[in-house]
Design an enzyme around this catalytic site. Structure first.
Site, PDB file in Angstrom:
ATOM      1  N   THR A  12      42.120  -0.450  15.221  1.00 11.39           N
ATOM      2  CA  THR A  12      42.998   0.705  15.332  1.00 11.39           C
ATOM      3  C   THR A  12      44.048   0.533  14.250  1.00 11.39           C
ATOM      4  O   THR A  12      44.078  -0.490  13.573  1.00 11.39           O
ATOM      5  CB  THR A  12      43.670   0.771  16.723  1.00 11.39           C
ATOM      6  OG1 THR A  12      44.165   2.081  16.930  1.00 11.39           O
ATOM      7  CG2 THR A  12      44.790  -0.220  16.875  1.00 11.39           C
ATOM      8  N   ALA A 167      43.330   5.892   7.666  1.00 13.05           N
ATOM      9  CA  ALA A 167      42.133   6.514   8.242  1.00 13.05           C
ATOM     10  C   ALA A 167      41.054   6.744   7.191  1.00 13.05           C
ATOM     11  O   ALA A 167      39.857   6.727   7.513  1.00 13.05           O
ATOM     12  CB  ALA A 167      42.498   7.830   8.919  1.00 13.05           C
ATOM     13  N   CYS A 170      39.974   2.534   6.490  1.00 15.02           N
ATOM     14  CA  CYS A 170      39.545   1.644   7.576  1.00 15.02           C
ATOM     15  C   CYS A 170      38.525   2.345   8.477  1.00 15.02           C
ATOM     16  O   CYS A 170      38.821   3.394   9.050  1.00 15.02           O
ATOM     17  CB  CYS A 170      40.761   1.210   8.398  1.00 15.02           C
ATOM     18  SG  CYS A 170      40.322   0.172   9.801  1.00 15.02           S
ATOM     19  N   THR A 173      39.574   3.209  12.151  1.00 19.95           N
ATOM     20  CA  THR A 173      40.730   4.091  12.310  1.00 19.95           C
ATOM     21  C   THR A 173      40.298   5.521  12.036  1.00 19.95           C
ATOM     22  O   THR A 173      39.621   5.771  11.041  1.00 19.95           O
ATOM     23  CB  THR A 173      41.848   3.692  11.319  1.00 19.95           C
ATOM     24  OG1 THR A 173      42.229   2.338  11.581  1.00 19.95           O
ATOM     25  CG2 THR A 173      43.063   4.585  11.439  1.00 19.95           C
TER      26      THR A 173
END
Length: 193
Positions: A12, A167, A170, A173
């Site tokens: 996350t 985002a 990753c 994410t």
């Protein structure tokens, strides 16, 4: 590098930015189990306490993080308006309690005065510049936020743009963000300027 255990939910991105009399914690909504996306709209950032004067975001094993959030709320009830004390007491428990010691999670927490990171190693860390990020995309978000902090942008915009970049890089994410904001005191760097 930490060993990857396929049976634990990883990944996350959570970021906190304190600037211009505001403090923001933002997090994405993806929950991954190994290499599979289990959910895309999880809420990993929330308000704590009866009055909602503390915001928190977590990374790591979800069930572990919820356990720690509940414990932190209990500590906040014991030590109202003393976020640092509540976090230090939680960290002591986290390190010494046999059950808690095995929990795999990290948290960012903030109130109007202070921002802290709590780790499973018993660390309670305060960022010196008002910016901190955790999770698999944490370094991407942190780098982006540092690049943006000197621009004429507010805390929420910096956090949102940093999360957008994380985002895009990753795989753990996504771009479904939860963002919580509080009015805050100026950071030590802002007071010095």
């Amino acid at each position: 590098m930490a060993e990857h255990k396929p049976d634990i939910m990883y990944g996350t991105t959570i970021i906190t930015v304190r600037k211009g009399g505001k403090v923001v914690i933002a997090g994405d909504g993806q929950v991954s189990f190994g290499q599979t996306i289990m959910k895309g709209n999880a809420r990993k950032v929330r308000r704590l306490g009866k009055s909602g004067t503390v915001i928190a975001g977590f990374a790591g094993a979800t069930a572990d993080a919820f356990t720690l959030l509940e414990r932190l709320e209990t500590k906040l009830e014991q030590y109202p308006d003393q976020l640092m004390r509540a976090c230090v007491e939680l960290a002591k428990d986290w390190r010494t309690d046999r059950y808690l010691r095995r929990l795999e999670a990290m948290m960012l927490v903030a109130d109007k005065k202070i921002t802290l990171a709590l780790t499973g190693l018993g660390d309670v860390l305060e960022p010196e510049d008002g910016i901190m990020a955790i999770g698999s995309g944490g370094n991407f978000a942190l780098s982006a936020a540092w690049a943006l902090v000197d621009m004429n942008l507010d805390a929420e915009t910096i956090a949102r743009k940093a999360m957008d970049i994380a985002a895009k890089i990753c795989v753990y994410t996504n771009d479904h963000f939860t963002i919580e904001t509080l009015d805050a005191e100026l950071s030590s760097l802002e007071k010095a300027i």
